[in-house]
Design a protein around this motif. Structure first.
Motif, short mmCIF file in Angstrom:
data_model
loop_
_atom_site.label_atom_id
_atom_site.label_comp_id
_atom_site.label_asym_id
_atom_site.label_seq_id
_atom_site.Cartn_x
_atom_site.Cartn_y
_atom_site.Cartn_z
N ALA A 72 0.77 -1.20 0.18
CA ALA A 72 0.00 -0.12 -0.01
C ALA A 72 0.84 1.21 -0.11
O ALA A 72 0.67 2.10 -0.88
N GLY A 73 2.04 1.16 1.06
CA GLY A 73 2.86 2.44 0.88
C GLY A 73 3.74 2.52 -0.52
O GLY A 73 4.02 3.65 -0.76
N ALA A 74 3.71 1.42 -1.14
CA ALA A 74 4.69 1.53 -2.36
C ALA A 74 3.64 1.88 -3.55
O ALA A 74 4.13 2.16 -4.79
N GLY A 75 2.66 1.99 -3.25
CA GLY A 75 1.48 2.68 -4.29
C GLY A 75 0.61 1.53 -5.07
O GLY A 75 0.18 1.75 -6.17
N TYR A 76 0.71 0.45 -4.50
CA TYR A 76 -0.10 -0.53 -5.34
C TYR A 76 -1.50 -0.64 -4.35
O TYR A 76 -1.79 -1.33 -3.66
N TYR A 77 -2.40 0.29 -4.97
CA TYR A 77 -3.55 0.70 -4.57
C TYR A 77 -4.63 -0.43 -4.36
O TYR A 77 -5.48 -0.80 -3.46
N SER A 78 -4.57 -1.49 -5.35
CA SER A 78 -5.25 -2.62 -5.26
C SER A 78 -5.20 -3.58 -4.15
O SER A 78 -6.27 -4.42 -3.75
N ILE A 79 -4.11 -3.47 -3.42
CA ILE A 79 -4.10 -4.22 -2.09
C ILE A 79 -4.99 -3.80 -1.17
O ILE A 79 -5.24 -4.56 -0.08
N PHE A 80 -5.47 -2.64 -1.18
CA PHE A 80 -6.38 -2.12 -0.06
C PHE A 80 -7.72 -3.15 -0.01
O PHE A 80 -8.37 -3.26 0.93
N ILE A 81 -8.22 -3.88 -1.25
CA ILE A 81 -9.36 -4.75 -1.23
C ILE A 81 -8.68 -6.17 -0.21
O ILE A 81 -9.45 -6.26 0.52
N VAL A 82 -7.42 -6.24 -0.28
CA VAL A 82 -6.87 -7.54 0.51
C VAL A 82 -6.93 -6.84 1.97
O VAL A 82 -7.50 -7.78 2.84
N ILE A 83 -6.46 -5.55 2.09
CA ILE A 83 -6.44 -5.25 3.54
C ILE A 83 -7.75 -5.18 3.97
O ILE A 83 -8.15 -5.49 5.28
N VAL A 84 -8.73 -4.65 3.50
CA VAL A 84 -10.24 -4.70 3.89
C VAL A 84 -10.64 -5.98 4.19
O VAL A 84 -11.26 -6.35 5.30
N GLY A 85 -10.28 -6.89 3.34
CA GLY A 85 -10.61 -8.37 3.65
C GLY A 85 -9.94 -8.87 4.89
O GLY A 85 -10.56 -9.62 5.66
N ALA A 86 -8.86 -8.48 5.02
CA ALA A 86 -8.23 -9.29 6.31
C ALA A 86 -8.67 -8.45 7.40
O ALA A 86 -8.72 -9.21 8.73
#
Length: 137
Positions: free
Chosen positions: A107-121
């Protein structure tokens, strides 16, 4: 001041994780296919450093930043707990291609699609908190 220290340590840790490719989906994929020693070496060195760090803390009675006594409680060692938890963690890791630490690095590196995974976690953690009393521990 305390939170600034945590932020600096977290940023430093994130940079190390990113530069060592611990957050790389390719490296994780490669590890699960036994294609390279890279991730095993990273994890193995982290385990060794963690063991040494805990021993230093215990033997020197090192206190945390807030000055209280360090409390390292042993966990219950039940087989079902580790099998079930390992399966759930492994499935999540395999599906997302990332484990909890590197999620925030990406997320900090700018891969914003990872926020879907973070919300799931976070949702999974919340559901676990609700069901914790009903699960075998």
């Amino acid at each position: 001041m305390k939170y600034t220290t945590y932020l600096i340590i977290g940023v430093f840790f994130g940079i190390i994780m990113y530069k060592s490719e611990a957050a790389s989906w390719f490296r994780i994929y490669e590890m699960f296919h036994f294609g390279s020693f890279h991730m095993y070496g990273l994890m193995g060195s982290a385990v060794v450093i963690g063991i040494l760090g805990v021993q230093v803390i215990k033997r020197n009675n090192i206190k945390p930043i807030d000055g209280n006594k360090m409390k390292l409680k042993p966990k219950k060692k039940t087989v079902i707990r580790y099998i079930l938890g390992g399966i759930i963690f492994g499935l999540g890791w395999g599906l997302a291609g990332v484990c909890p630490g590197p999620m925030y690095v990406l997320a900090g590196a700018g891969y914003y699609s990872i926020f879907i995974v973070i919300v799931g976690a976070l949702l999974g953690t919340f559901i676990y908190g609700i069901l914790k009393k009903k699960l075998p521990h």
